[in-house]
Design a protein around this motif. Structure first.
Motif, short mmCIF file in Angstrom:
data_model
loop_
_atom_site.label_atom_id
_atom_site.label_comp_id
_atom_site.label_asym_id
_atom_site.label_seq_id
_atom_site.Cartn_x
_atom_site.Cartn_y
_atom_site.Cartn_z
N ASP A 92 29.98 52.11 37.45
CA ASP A 92 30.79 51.25 36.60
C ASP A 92 30.79 51.87 35.21
O ASP A 92 29.73 52.21 34.67
CB ASP A 92 30.19 49.84 36.57
CG ASP A 92 31.05 48.87 35.78
OD1 ASP A 92 32.11 49.28 35.30
OD2 ASP A 92 30.64 47.70 35.64
N VAL A 93 31.98 52.03 34.62
CA VAL A 93 32.12 52.73 33.33
C VAL A 93 32.88 51.84 32.36
O VAL A 93 33.91 51.25 32.72
CB VAL A 93 32.84 54.08 33.50
CG1 VAL A 93 33.14 54.70 32.13
CG2 VAL A 93 32.00 55.04 34.33
N GLN A 94 32.37 51.77 31.16
CA GLN A 94 33.09 51.13 30.06
C GLN A 94 33.25 52.15 28.94
O GLN A 94 32.27 52.60 28.36
CB GLN A 94 32.35 49.89 29.55
CG GLN A 94 33.07 49.19 28.40
CD GLN A 94 32.39 47.91 27.98
OE1 GLN A 94 31.45 47.46 28.63
NE2 GLN A 94 32.86 47.31 26.92
N THR A 111 32.82 58.58 24.22
CA THR A 111 31.58 57.82 24.25
C THR A 111 31.77 56.67 25.24
O THR A 111 32.75 55.92 25.15
CB THR A 111 31.22 57.28 22.87
OG1 THR A 111 31.05 58.38 21.96
CG2 THR A 111 29.94 56.48 22.92
N LEU A 112 30.82 56.51 26.16
CA LEU A 112 30.98 55.52 27.22
C LEU A 112 29.63 54.97 27.65
O LEU A 112 28.57 55.55 27.39
CB LEU A 112 31.71 56.13 28.42
CG LEU A 112 31.19 57.46 28.98
CD1 LEU A 112 30.16 57.21 30.06
CD2 LEU A 112 32.32 58.31 29.53
N TYR A 113 29.69 53.82 28.32
CA TYR A 113 28.53 53.21 28.96
C TYR A 113 28.63 53.50 30.46
O TYR A 113 29.57 53.04 31.12
CB TYR A 113 28.50 51.70 28.72
CG TYR A 113 28.34 51.32 27.27
CD1 TYR A 113 27.08 51.23 26.69
CD2 TYR A 113 29.46 51.04 26.49
CE1 TYR A 113 26.95 50.88 25.35
CE2 TYR A 113 29.33 50.68 25.16
CZ TYR A 113 28.08 50.61 24.59
OH TYR A 113 27.93 50.26 23.28
N LEU A 114 27.67 54.25 30.97
CA LEU A 114 27.65 54.64 32.38
C LEU A 114 26.60 53.81 33.11
O LEU A 114 25.40 53.89 32.79
CB LEU A 114 27.36 56.13 32.51
CG LEU A 114 27.29 56.71 33.91
CD1 LEU A 114 28.61 56.54 34.63
CD2 LEU A 114 26.89 58.17 33.87
N ARG A 115 27.04 53.02 34.08
CA ARG A 115 26.14 52.13 34.81
C ARG A 115 26.09 52.52 36.28
O ARG A 115 27.13 52.77 36.90
CB ARG A 115 26.59 50.68 34.67
CG ARG A 115 26.70 50.21 33.21
CD ARG A 115 27.07 48.75 33.12
NE ARG A 115 27.19 48.32 31.73
CZ ARG A 115 28.34 48.24 31.06
NH1 ARG A 115 29.47 48.53 31.68
NH2 ARG A 115 28.37 47.86 29.81
N ILE A 166 18.86 53.47 26.97
CA ILE A 166 18.70 53.43 28.42
C ILE A 166 18.16 52.06 28.81
O ILE A 166 17.25 51.54 28.17
CB ILE A 166 17.74 54.54 28.92
CG1 ILE A 166 18.33 55.92 28.61
CG2 ILE A 166 17.48 54.40 30.41
CD1 ILE A 166 17.42 57.07 29.00
N MET A 167 18.75 51.48 29.82
CA MET A 167 18.32 50.17 30.30
C MET A 167 18.16 50.21 31.82
O MET A 167 19.02 50.72 32.53
CB MET A 167 19.34 49.10 29.91
CG MET A 167 18.90 47.67 30.26
SD MET A 167 19.47 47.13 31.88
CE MET A 167 21.22 46.96 31.61
N LEU A 168 17.02 49.68 32.31
CA LEU A 168 16.74 49.59 33.73
C LEU A 168 16.44 48.14 34.07
O LEU A 168 15.54 47.53 33.49
CB LEU A 168 15.55 50.48 34.11
CG LEU A 168 15.16 50.48 35.60
CD1 LEU A 168 16.23 51.18 36.42
CD2 LEU A 168 13.80 51.14 35.80
N ARG A 169 17.19 47.60 35.01
CA ARG A 169 17.01 46.21 35.43
C ARG A 169 16.73 46.19 36.93
O ARG A 169 17.55 46.69 37.72
CB ARG A 169 18.22 45.38 35.09
CG ARG A 169 18.10 43.90 35.45
CD ARG A 169 19.25 43.13 34.86
NE ARG A 169 19.21 43.15 33.39
CZ ARG A 169 20.21 42.73 32.62
NH1 ARG A 169 21.32 42.28 33.16
NH2 ARG A 169 20.09 42.79 31.30
N VAL A 170 15.59 45.62 37.31
CA VAL A 170 15.15 45.58 38.71
C VAL A 170 15.17 44.14 39.17
O VAL A 170 14.60 43.24 38.51
CB VAL A 170 13.74 46.19 38.86
CG1 VAL A 170 13.34 46.20 40.32
CG2 VAL A 170 13.70 47.61 38.28
N SER A 179 21.64 51.74 33.27
CA SER A 179 22.74 51.91 32.32
C SER A 179 22.30 52.84 31.20
O SER A 179 21.19 52.74 30.68
CB SER A 179 23.16 50.56 31.74
OG SER A 179 24.16 50.72 30.75
N VAL A 180 23.21 53.76 30.81
CA VAL A 180 22.97 54.69 29.70
C VAL A 180 24.22 54.73 28.83
O VAL A 180 25.34 54.53 29.31
CB VAL A 180 22.62 56.11 30.20
CG1 VAL A 180 21.30 56.12 30.91
CG2 VAL A 180 23.73 56.67 31.07
#
Length: 470
Positions: A92-94, A111-115, A166-170, A179-180
């Motif tokens: 998923d890209v924003q 510049t983008l958010y890569l999930r 950087i975000m990691l959700r478990v 997400s980065v």
């Protein structure tokens, strides 16, 4: 009796020791409560319970999370489900912004958010309320994450202010969101054959570096809705369309890989180039036509005007070429600039022809004796490079004698064998030499024809040009 006394003394000493120890411990507790009370008043405006203070421990939280996720029990160097089917990884890209687009380097910066979305059952954990846990980059280094990279990228980096973005959700069932926030500069193969009336198709390509389609399957998480963009405004381009697509890439040594595409269409704004290139070029061409209305004997005026317009056109062409890549084909702006330069150059050549014809005409009159032998041509042309009307006699061009006259007395005798039939008129066509002599004898006619021929030709060129490229 003596034993009883010693027993009493020992009991008294023991009680004294117990009393001293209890007084010291109570003093320490009071001091600690006072210290906590002062700090709590200073920071939070109220007293914090000491038991609540002990429960809020961040040192044991990370250890508990690692134990909860059982990180030390598994080998996270291997992908989830190793040896089985390919693990699906949703993307998923924003797009946050398009920072720059360079025609010279043929690249763009985005510049983008890569999930990333995938499931790793090794990280599943029990939870009563089914709530997820969120971590930063410190835990990411200890688990397996997809090795997605940008194909044809020149430079890329993950933002690290104030911490790594950087975000990691478990989630309890093992589903993971990674997400980065990244900025990437990638290649865009541009076609400048219609520049600056062009439309460019650029794409950012994502692919797994190590895992082929047998180990990892990349796909868009929500189809076409997986690509979202903020409101992006560019200085020279208008973004017509953003869309996502997917495909396969083959490498002879490693096999087939899933590849995702972020496609966007850029249409260039023409108004900037109209102000900087097209309008100045049109004005220079029109300015070169002013010399057609200047007297052909004013040599300095017409020559300086022609040279000025030629040099200005050369400067415009050089400026446009310096800001463009050195391509091997002709661009639309090159066609317009060089055609305009040709019109300006021809206006200078036109005056050279007029001046030459005028000089021949005057030399013929000198030979025929219409100009006095005492006339000094070099002195007459000393100031402006041509003869003057007050110094020479310029006779008007003689009219052509009609081929047939109604007066038989004035017409030359004709042979009865070549007499034309009644009701016909003969017109003798002039040869090329006679036409040249006519222009030489009437050099002012060249300027008269040019006043009409040059504007009409340039207008026709503009109609054809804008109808083809617009």
């Amino acid at each position: 009796m003596r034993a009883d006394v010693l027993t009493c003394i020992a009991l008294a000493a023991a009680s004294l020791v117990v009393m001293v120890a209890c007084s010291r411990s109570s003093g320490r507790r009071k001091n600690k409560e006072v210290f906590l009370g002062e700090n709590s008043k200073f920071k939070f405006g109220g007293r914090i319970d000491y038991k609540l203070k002990r429960q809020d421990s961040t040192k044991t939280l990370l250890i508990k999370s690692e134990q909860l996720l059982r990180i030390e029990e598994h080998d996270f160097a291997m992908r989830p489900g190793f040896g089985g089917s390919a693990i699906p990884v949703g993307i998923d890209v924003q797009v946050e912004s398009i920072d720059s687009i360079s025609e010279v380097n043929m690249d763009f910066t985005m510049t983008l958010y890569l999930r990333h979305y995938w499931k790793d059952e090794r990280l599943s954990f029990p939870s009563r309320n089914n709530q997820s846990r969120t971590f930063d980059s410190r835990l990411v280094k200890k688990i397996w994450v997809p090795d997605v990279f940008f194909v044809h990228s020149k430079r890329s980096f993950i933002h690290d202010t104030t911490m790594e973005n950087i975000m990691l959700r478990v989630y309890p069932d093992g589903n993971i969101l990674y997400s980065v926030r990244v900025t990437v500069t990638a290649l865009c193969s541009m076609d400048f054959s219609s520049f600056p009336l062009d439309t460019q198709n650029c794409s950012l390509e994502l692919e797994s570096y190590a895992y082929n389609e047998n180990d990892l399957m990349l796909y868009w998480k929500n189809g076409n809705d997986s690509l979202r963009t903020d409101e992006i405004v560019l200085s020279q381009f208008f973004i017509e369309h953003f869309h996502a697509s997917s495909g396969l890439a083959f490498y002879s040594s490693t096999g087939w890989y899933n590849r995702l595409f972020i496609n966007f269409i850029l249409r260039r704004h023409i108004f900037f180039f109209m102000l900087q290139t097209y309008f100045p070029t049109m004005l220079m061409v029109v300015l070169s036509w002013v010399s057609f209305w200047i007297d052909r004997r004013a040599v300095p005026a017409r020559v300086s005007l022609g040279i000025t317009t030629v040099l200005t056109m050369s400067t415009i062409i050089t400026g446009v070429s310096s800001s463009m890549p050195q391509v091997s084909y002709v661009k639309a702006v090159d066609i317009y600039l060089w055609t305009s330069f040709l019109f300006v150059f021809l206006s200078v050549i036109e005056y050279a022809a007029v001046n030459y014809c005028t000089t021949l005409e005057e030399m013929r009159k000198i030979k025929r004796g219409k100009i006095p032998s005492t006339y000094n041509a070099s002195q007459a042309m000393a100031f402006d490079g041509c003869f003057h009307d007050n110094d020479i006699e310029l006779t008007p061009f003689p009219r052509m004698a009609p081929t047939l006259t109604s007066d038989p007395l004035t017409s030359p005798p004709q042979s009865p064998d070549i007499r034309p039939m009644e009701g016909t008129r003969l017109r003798r066509q002039r040869s090329v030499r006679e036409n040249v002599d006519l222009l030489v004898s009437n050099s002012y006619m060249i300027d008269s024809y040019s006043r009409l021929a040059f504007p009409l030709s340039y207008l026709l060129f503009n109609i054809i040009y804008w109808s083809l490229y617009s």
